[in-house]
Design an enzyme around this catalytic site. Structure first.
Site, PDB file in Angstrom:
ATOM      1  N   ASP A  84       0.869  -1.176   0.000  1.00  0.00           N
ATOM      2  CA  ASP A  84       0.000   0.000   0.000  1.00  0.00           C
ATOM      3  C   ASP A  84       0.908   1.228   0.000  1.00  0.00           C
ATOM      4  O   ASP A  84       2.101   1.147   0.301  1.00  0.00           O
ATOM      5  CB  ASP A  84      -0.949  -0.038   1.208  1.00  0.00           C
ATOM      6  CG  ASP A  84      -2.194   0.817   0.972  1.00  0.00           C
ATOM      7  OD1 ASP A  84      -2.224   1.579  -0.014  1.00  0.00           O
ATOM      8  OD2 ASP A  84      -3.138   0.724   1.790  1.00  0.00           O
ATOM      9  N   ALA A 190     -11.735   3.065   1.100  1.00  0.00           N
ATOM     10  CA  ALA A 190     -12.473   3.897   2.056  1.00  0.00           C
ATOM     11  C   ALA A 190     -13.752   3.245   2.582  1.00  0.00           C
ATOM     12  O   ALA A 190     -14.756   3.906   2.796  1.00  0.00           O
ATOM     13  CB  ALA A 190     -12.789   5.257   1.437  1.00  0.00           C
ATOM     14  N   CYS A 273     -13.386 -22.607  18.715  1.00  0.00           N
ATOM     15  CA  CYS A 273     -13.307 -23.464  17.524  1.00  0.00           C
ATOM     16  C   CYS A 273     -12.429 -24.678  17.801  1.00  0.00           C
ATOM     17  O   CYS A 273     -12.177 -25.012  18.958  1.00  0.00           O
ATOM     18  CB  CYS A 273     -12.852 -22.677  16.301  1.00  0.00           C
ATOM     19  SG  CYS A 273     -11.096 -22.460  16.083  1.00  0.00           S
ATOM     20  N   CYS A 275      -9.338 -25.146  16.275  1.00  0.00           N
ATOM     21  CA  CYS A 275      -7.981 -24.935  15.779  1.00  0.00           C
ATOM     22  C   CYS A 275      -7.000 -25.437  16.846  1.00  0.00           C
ATOM     23  O   CYS A 275      -7.388 -25.780  17.964  1.00  0.00           O
ATOM     24  CB  CYS A 275      -7.744 -23.473  15.430  1.00  0.00           C
ATOM     25  SG  CYS A 275      -7.487 -22.394  16.848  1.00  0.00           S
ATOM     26  N   CYS A 278      -7.278 -23.525  20.103  1.00  0.00           N
ATOM     27  CA  CYS A 278      -8.516 -23.771  20.859  1.00  0.00           C
ATOM     28  C   CYS A 278      -8.548 -25.183  21.452  1.00  0.00           C
ATOM     29  O   CYS A 278      -9.211 -25.420  22.460  1.00  0.00           O
ATOM     30  CB  CYS A 278      -9.734 -23.522  19.982  1.00  0.00           C
ATOM     31  SG  CYS A 278      -9.961 -21.773  19.600  1.00  0.00           S
TER      32      CYS A 278
HETATM   33  N1  GUN Z   1      -6.544   0.793   3.253  1.00  0.00           N
HETATM   34  C1  GUN Z   1      -7.812   0.861   3.715  1.00  0.00           C
HETATM   35  N2  GUN Z   1      -8.554   1.694   2.952  1.00  0.00           N
HETATM   36  C2  GUN Z   1      -7.752   2.164   1.986  1.00  0.00           C
HETATM   37  C3  GUN Z   1      -7.953   3.067   0.873  1.00  0.00           C
HETATM   38  O1  GUN Z   1      -9.028   3.592   0.635  1.00  0.00           O
HETATM   39  N3  GUN Z   1      -6.857   3.295   0.070  1.00  0.00           N
HETATM   40  C4  GUN Z   1      -5.638   2.716   0.303  1.00  0.00           C
HETATM   41  N4  GUN Z   1      -4.639   2.969  -0.532  1.00  0.00           N
HETATM   42  N5  GUN Z   1      -5.440   1.873   1.329  1.00  0.00           N
HETATM   43  C5  GUN Z   1      -6.478   1.609   2.158  1.00  0.00           C
HETATM   44 ZN    ZN Z   2      -9.548 -21.494  17.409  1.00  0.00          ZN
END
Ligand code: GUN
Ligand code: ZN
Length: 666
Positions: A84, A190, A273, A275, A278
């Site tokens: 990101d 978003a 659960c 796993c 758990c």
């Molecule tokens: N991570 C969570 N929401 C967003 C977003 O709207 N844009 C980006 N680039 N990363 C995110």
């Molecule tokens: Zn578990």
């Protein structure tokens, strides 16, 4: 870069190809902090991860190391990595110390597999003017990023994030503009605040208006979605990837993710659960541990639950039971139930992607099921059916309906279609000029000839009806009755629906539904291929061969030439050469897929058709349909089974689109 292997609703099981290997979708990318990795996510099922390029860039040590040894070594993960761009930090702190160009160059330099431009995540319910302003910047930056990647022959693939806040038209505008840019993947951004506020209904609008305008052939990533409770819903809307820090953030807060919501350790008397964690520990054991060790164990459980849910979702898509899973999961929270109910408003869109026939039966789980694509499709397809003068409406006992009908009837109600109808006594019903249909939830009217066709037979609903379903059925029936001069209703149906009627009426002779195989075949053909298909297919000296075991129609011939076969599992007609030739005589593009003349000889040899050679195709084609393959002049080349729907066939440039059954050699 992306291929579809199986579909259900808008959900797809796909393969995403990257420089560090192929991954199955839908999938979850755990968020990895570039500096600290408390647990090795690969050990707990992660095939792909996401990390933050901006955080690396801003940290002198990390940045130097990443440029030196590469991102994969920096975070110790040898599979595909998405990065990101710092947009999230932008949305939280209002500013970042990096430009779009810098972050793009940096991501390529450290060797990310999938990079992201510096979009502006505009939150929900923000003033429209501000959203529009942000959106233009997001789109400009996406353009800049893509030209950078393309002009410089970058190795990394590129994300273009759909923004637009909670304005459906702006989501559509953004998705449309980004689609023109031909990015590699399309995240939807978003939406985190919507999920935090439990505003799942607005989430449905944001996602549906985005995906509607995105290409089918690219993977979509719902950014910041990491709670397994909502995976099934979001997959049904067309999301292929999720990412989240939830597994670790929740663990740090002593919270356990489950598909039914979140559990706090302080309230737990049992582990949730099966796993490894758990099974090995009790809540008391965990409470007694030191914080760091406990966090690791809860994170491990959280990942386990998330990946288990994704496996279940992929299985549900393969067998065609995704909506049953969605309807079940959405009972975890009233706001999720709102979301799935609201999703019903998008039924016509979803229908365009839903396969015609599935391996698993349709289950009615509540009034939401009335808006499912299968119901919407059936009610629309009833328009294809020829209507006789009279309609006799019969009650539903067991399936297939025609097998369990009480054999004959004399007592009816005359349905009061309009006032004038009451003045004449109903005609003496002529069996040959009468349609017989069963009234049932959720498919409303089921002509008896269609009672073995998917999903009318391969479906179940509770016998104790809810009011909404009965009203839905009654409303549909009232419109449908307009197609007929006379409508007679069986007393049991009358009791169930409380319809207006004119009088109780005793027919002078028994009214009997007479099974007629040719009529049945023609009805199925019209339902499956459109009006007129039955007449086109079944002419000549029709011979029918039935299964000795089940008595069902298996093969249909004109003298000794096979026209169609009937598939036992869903009673759809499977074309043979003669059937394909006869169906091809219908006008226009009906049931046809037109392919590039350059691959004509492959089709004629019976080889499968790849999506990139498709020039045009009938709007009504859905996956699992029988289709005709024609050249650009409209000549029939071959026939086969569609693997994709109309929209997907037109968009995909990779992968198979039609599994060819047979070709017509020149
Ligand atoms: N991570 C969570 N929401 C967003 C977003 O709207 N844009 C980006 N680039 N990363 C995110
Ligand atoms: Zn578990």
């Amino acid at each position: 870069m992306f291929e579809i292997k199986a579909k259900d609703m808008r959900g797809r099981v796909g393969v995403l190809k990257t420089n560090h290997g192929d991954i199955k979708t839908p999938n979850l990318m755990p968020v990895i902090h570039p500096r600290k990795q408390p647990i090795n996510v690969k050990d707990y099922g992660a095939d792909i991860v996401i990390t933050n390029a901006y955080l690396i860039y801003k940290d002198e040590d990390l940045s130097k190391k990443a440029l030196d040894v590469g991102l994969h070594e920096l975070i110790n993960f040898d599979g595909p990595i998405m990065t990101d761009s710092g947009s999230f930090q932008l949305s939280v702190y209002g500013d970042v110390e990096i430009t779009n160009q810098e972050v793009i160059e940096f991501q390529e330099a450290i060797g990310t597999d999938i990079g992201t431009s510096l979009d502006i995540p505009t939150g929900p319910y923000v003033d429209r003017e501000k959203v529009e302003e942000d959106l233009e910047i997001t789109i400009e930056r996406a353009k800049e990023a893509i030209s950078f990647v393309k002009d410089n022959d970058y190795n990394m693939k590129i994300n273009s994030v759909v923004q637009g806040s909670t304005y459906p038209d702006l989501r559509e505008y953004c998705a449309t503009e980004l689609t023109k840019l031909d990015a590699d993947l399309y995240p939807i951004g978003a939406v985190v605040p919507l999920m935090e506020m439990y505003h799942y209904r607005d989430l449905v609008d944001a996602v549906m208006h985005s995906v509607k305008c995105l290409p089918e052939s690219k993977a979509r990533h719902l950014m910041g979605a990491g709670h397994p409770m909502i995976f099934a819903l979001c997959v049904a809307m067309g999301c292929d990837l999720f990412d989240s820090a939830a597994y670790i953030l929740y663990a740090e807060g002593d919270r356990f993710l489950t598909t039914r919501g979140t559990l706090k350790l302080e309230n737990m008397t049992e582990m949730p659960c099966s796993c490894e964690v758990c099974c090995k520990y009790t809540p008391d054991d965990l409470r007694a541990m030191d914080k760091e060790e406990r966090t690791k164990l809860i994170a491990q459980h959280n990942l386990h639950v998330s990946f288990a849910e994704l496996r279940l979702i992929r299985q549900a898509i393969a067998e065609g039971s995704l909506m049953e899973l969605v309807e079940e999961r959405c009972r975890a929270h009233p706001m999720l139930l709102d979301a799935v109910r609201h999703l019903g408003e998008y039924s016509e869109d979803l229908e365009q992607f839903d396969p015609r026939s599935k391996k698993s039966a349709f289950f009615y789980t509540g009034p939401e099921s009335l808006k499912r694509a299968e119901v919407t499709r059936h009610l629309k397809q009833l328009e294809n059916m020829d209507k006789k003068k009279n309609l006799v409406v019969l009650p539903a006992y067991r399936k297939p309906y025609s097998k369990y009908l009480v054999s004959s009837f004399r007592e009816f109600y005359v349905y009061a279609k309009d006032e004038s109808n009451g003045e004449d006594a109903p005609c003496v019903i002529d069996n040959d000029d009468t349609d017989f249909a069963v009234l049932d939830i959720p498919f409303c009217m089921i002509p008896l000839e269609l009672d073995e066709v998917y999903p009318l037979s391969q479906s179940d609903a509770p016998r104790i009806h809810d009011k909404i379903a009965d009203e839905f059925t009654r409303d549909f029936f009232i419109d449908y009755a307009e197609n007929y001069d006379n409508v007679l209703i069986h007393p049991k149906v009358m009791d169930e629906l409380e319809l207006d009627y004119i009088e109780r009426y005793e027919h002078p002779e028994d009214v009997r539904y007479k099974k007629d195989d040719i009529k049945k075949l023609k009805a199925i053909a019209d339902y499956q291929f459109g009006k007129g298909a039955g007449e086109a297919l079944f002419t000549g000296n029709i011979k029918i061969e039935k299964s000795k075991k089940t008595g069902k129609i298996r093969h249909v011939f004109d003298k000794n030439q096979n026209i169609v076969n009937m598939r036992a599992s869903d009673s759809f007609l499977i074309l043979s050469k003669l059937g394909a030739q006869r169906l091809a005589t219908l006008d226009g593009m009906r049931n046809k897929v037109m392919i590039d003349n350059s691959v004509e000889s492959f089709a004629r040899e019976g080889k499968s058709v790849f999506a990139k050679f498709i020039k045009d195709c009938d709007l009504n084609i859905r996956s699992n349909d029988e289709v005709l393959i024609v050249n650009e002049q409209g000549e029939l080349l071959a026939f086969g089974k569609a693997l994709l729907s109309h929209k997907e066939m037109m968009d995909f440039k990779t992968g198979q689109a039609i599994k060819t059954r047979k070709g017509f050699k020149k």
